[in-house]
Design an enzyme around this catalytic site. Structure first.
Site, PDB file in Angstrom:
ATOM      1  N   TYR A 117       0.840  -1.203   0.000  1.00 36.95           N
ATOM      2  CA  TYR A 117       0.000   0.000   0.000  1.00 36.95           C
ATOM      3  C   TYR A 117       0.866   1.240   0.000  1.00 36.95           C
ATOM      4  O   TYR A 117       2.041   1.204   0.316  1.00 36.95           O
ATOM      5  CB  TYR A 117      -0.945   0.008   1.206  1.00 36.95           C
ATOM      6  CG  TYR A 117      -0.280   0.247   2.544  1.00 36.95           C
ATOM      7  CD1 TYR A 117       0.390  -0.775   3.192  1.00 36.95           C
ATOM      8  CD2 TYR A 117      -0.333   1.489   3.145  1.00 36.95           C
ATOM      9  CE1 TYR A 117       0.987  -0.566   4.413  1.00 36.95           C
ATOM     10  CE2 TYR A 117       0.268   1.706   4.383  1.00 36.95           C
ATOM     11  CZ  TYR A 117       0.918   0.680   5.000  1.00 36.95           C
ATOM     12  OH  TYR A 117       1.519   0.881   6.208  1.00 36.95           O
ATOM     13  N   ASN A 171      10.534  -5.332   7.482  1.00 36.16           N
ATOM     14  CA  ASN A 171      11.316  -4.096   7.630  1.00 36.16           C
ATOM     15  C   ASN A 171      12.724  -4.508   8.004  1.00 36.16           C
ATOM     16  O   ASN A 171      12.902  -5.288   8.948  1.00 36.16           O
ATOM     17  CB  ASN A 171      10.818  -3.227   8.789  1.00 36.16           C
ATOM     18  CG  ASN A 171       9.466  -2.613   8.545  1.00 36.16           C
ATOM     19  OD1 ASN A 171       8.878  -2.796   7.480  1.00 36.16           O
ATOM     20  ND2 ASN A 171       8.964  -1.892   9.528  1.00 36.16           N
ATOM     21  N   TYR A 173      16.104  -2.823   9.313  1.00 27.38           N
ATOM     22  CA  TYR A 173      16.669  -1.572   9.819  1.00 27.38           C
ATOM     23  C   TYR A 173      18.177  -1.696   9.998  1.00 27.38           C
ATOM     24  O   TYR A 173      18.663  -2.691  10.522  1.00 27.38           O
ATOM     25  CB  TYR A 173      16.134  -1.254  11.216  1.00 27.38           C
ATOM     26  CG  TYR A 173      14.638  -1.130  11.361  1.00 27.38           C
ATOM     27  CD1 TYR A 173      14.003   0.100  11.251  1.00 27.38           C
ATOM     28  CD2 TYR A 173      13.857  -2.244  11.685  1.00 27.38           C
ATOM     29  CE1 TYR A 173      12.631   0.219  11.444  1.00 27.38           C
ATOM     30  CE2 TYR A 173      12.483  -2.127  11.886  1.00 27.38           C
ATOM     31  CZ  TYR A 173      11.881  -0.895  11.760  1.00 27.38           C
ATOM     32  OH  TYR A 173      10.534  -0.775  11.959  1.00 27.38           O
ATOM     33  N   HIS A 182       3.053   6.565  14.023  1.00 30.66           N
ATOM     34  CA  HIS A 182       1.925   6.364  13.110  1.00 30.66           C
ATOM     35  C   HIS A 182       0.959   5.345  13.709  1.00 30.66           C
ATOM     36  O   HIS A 182       1.300   4.622  14.641  1.00 30.66           O
ATOM     37  CB  HIS A 182       2.416   5.836  11.756  1.00 30.66           C
ATOM     38  CG  HIS A 182       2.995   4.466  11.853  1.00 30.66           C
ATOM     39  ND1 HIS A 182       4.281   4.236  12.309  1.00 30.66           N
ATOM     40  CD2 HIS A 182       2.470   3.239  11.600  1.00 30.66           C
ATOM     41  CE1 HIS A 182       4.512   2.940  12.318  1.00 30.66           C
ATOM     42  NE2 HIS A 182       3.428   2.303  11.889  1.00 30.66           N
ATOM     43  N   ASP A 184      -1.229   2.151  12.152  1.00 30.35           N
ATOM     44  CA  ASP A 184      -1.404   1.381  10.912  1.00 30.35           C
ATOM     45  C   ASP A 184      -2.788   1.698  10.372  1.00 30.35           C
ATOM     46  O   ASP A 184      -3.772   1.605  11.121  1.00 30.35           O
ATOM     47  CB  ASP A 184      -1.277  -0.125  11.176  1.00 30.35           C
ATOM     48  CG  ASP A 184       0.165  -0.523  11.512  1.00 30.35           C
ATOM     49  OD1 ASP A 184       0.961   0.368  11.861  1.00 30.35           O
ATOM     50  OD2 ASP A 184       0.474  -1.715  11.436  1.00 30.35           O
TER      51      ASP A 184
HETATM   52  O1  LIG Z   1       9.572  -2.409  13.570  1.00 31.89           O
HETATM   53  C1  LIG Z   1       8.541  -2.618  14.200  1.00 31.89           C
HETATM   54  O2  LIG Z   1       8.490  -3.418  15.125  1.00 31.89           O
HETATM   55  C2  LIG Z   1       7.289  -1.818  13.888  1.00 31.89           C
HETATM   56  C3  LIG Z   1       7.185  -1.417  12.473  1.00 31.89           C
HETATM   57  C4  LIG Z   1       5.926  -0.687  12.141  1.00 31.89           C
HETATM   58  O3  LIG Z   1       5.234  -0.192  12.997  1.00 31.89           O
HETATM   59  C5  LIG Z   1       5.517  -0.543  10.749  1.00 31.89           C
HETATM   60  O4  LIG Z   1       6.299  -0.863   9.857  1.00 31.89           O
HETATM   61  O5  LIG Z   1       4.382  -0.066  10.510  1.00 31.89           O
END
Ligand SMILES: O=C(O)CCC(=O)C(=O)O
Length: 341
Positions: A117, A171, A173, A182, A184
């Site tokens: 999205y 994700n 990092y 944010h 979701d």
């Molecule tokens: O890295 C996380 O644990 C949260 C990631 C997150 O909130 C997101 O990608 O919307």
């Protein structure tokens, strides 16, 4: 006595400046009144601080009520899954995924599977409620290993319902990477939101304010450790009524998370051939600040201002991007510059 009738020069001086004594008399009660005022002010601000603290604690309890955590994956299981994540990264680097599967940002890459999205930058209206799913097939399918090694384990443990997940996001990092505060998107994703952490321990924070250039993050309402191999499940207040984020200071080593979600059947979808999507009912799009419970929370408007600032910066950037590509744009093939979580 002198000719002027004064024996003491001090008396003469006093007679010449009678207002000074009056002034002193007037000032004295004033001064002590000022002290009382200061004391009252100090007491009031101490009371305010105490009630602010109480409110934060009450809010932290509400957040906790919507969080479930469990340690599911052993170090050995984590290592296998981490190897699979590395394979995803390598495949992405080779450009072997569909265009919208991979979203790169400094210190944080995202890989969307099943469903992807975007923010509404290309719709030229941004902000909460503007997110849209990509058209079916625009991102790659959920890899088999995610089903076999992750989802089925969570189903076995009773942490996920069979067949619930149709979207998996990884994700990845690097140290210092982050995800700004944010919620979701409520009109896109069902609840719960399930995430599993890999490579290193970190923390998910709730109710933080972000400032940029240089990046600064306020104290969270709740700082939740998210350990390697652990599962975090957000629903209720934790998912809907308060923002969450990953702060740069909480990513000390490389970390990855797999976010498992289900999209709503009525989630709006980008369709480049169609005009603007139909408006979404306001109960699913209303803006949420990082704190909803107390409408008087002093910092709430500032958060919204900062969120606006964030959006404004991206909007300016995206306009700049658009304008430099205006000649290439038509209604069906717009250049996209977006921010996602
Ligand atoms: O890295 C996380 O644990 C949260 C990631 C997150 O909130 C997101 O990608 O919307």
């Amino acid at each position: 006595m002198s000719a002027s009738g004064f024996t003491d020069l001090r008396e003469k001086l006093k007679a010449m400046t009678p207002h000074r004594d009056d002034l002193k008399k007037k000032q004295l009660p004033e001064r002590s009144n000022g002290g009382a005022k200061k004391r009252k002010y100090r007491e009031e601000s101490e009371e305010d601080a105490a009630s602010d603290q109480e409110q934060r604690e009450a809010e932290a309890r509400r957040v906790k009520s919507g969080i479930k955590q469990a340690t599911v994956f052993s170090a050995q299981e984590c290592a296998l899954i981490e190897q699979k994540i590395d394979e995803v990264v390598a495949k992405g680097d080779k450009g072997l995924y569909r265009e919208h599967t991979v979203d790169r940002a400094p210190l944080r890459n995202k890989y969307f599977f099943g469903e992807g999205y975007t923010y509404g930058a290309q719709l030229e209206r941004r902000g909460p409620g503007q997110e849209r799913l990509y058209s079916k097939g625009e991102v790659d399918d959920i890899p088999d290993w995610v089903h076999e090694l992750v989802i089925s384990r969570l189903v076995e443990r009773g942490l996920l319902s069979e067949g619930f997940v149709n979207s998996a996001v990884i994700n990845d990092y690097q140290p210092g990477g982050c995800i700004v505060s944010h919620v979701d998107p409520i009109h896109i994703f069902e609840r719960p939101i399930v995430s599993v952490s890999f490579f290193s321990d970190s923390a998910l924070c709730f109710g933080c304010r972000f400032q940029f250039k240089p990046i600064r993050v306020s104290e969270p309402v709740l700082h939740l450790p998210v350990r390697r191999g652990s599962v975090t499940i957000l629903s209720g207040y934790a998912a809907d009524e308060i923002t969450h984020c990953i702060r740069p200071q909480d990513i000390k080593e490389r970390r990855a998370v797999i976010i498992l979600r289900r999209t709503r059947p009525d989630a709006p979808r980008l369709d480049t051939d169609a005009p603007s999507p139909a408006p979404i009912p306001s109960d699913r799009t209303h803006k949420r600040s990082h704190r909803k419970a107390d409408p008087d929370a002093a910092h709430r408007p500032r958060v919204l201002e900062m969120d606006k600032e964030e959006n404004r910066v991206s909007r300016v950037r995206s306009r700049r991007d658009y304008s430099s590509h205006d000649s290439q744009r038509d209604s069906s093939t717009r250049r996209v510059k977006m921010r996602r979580h």
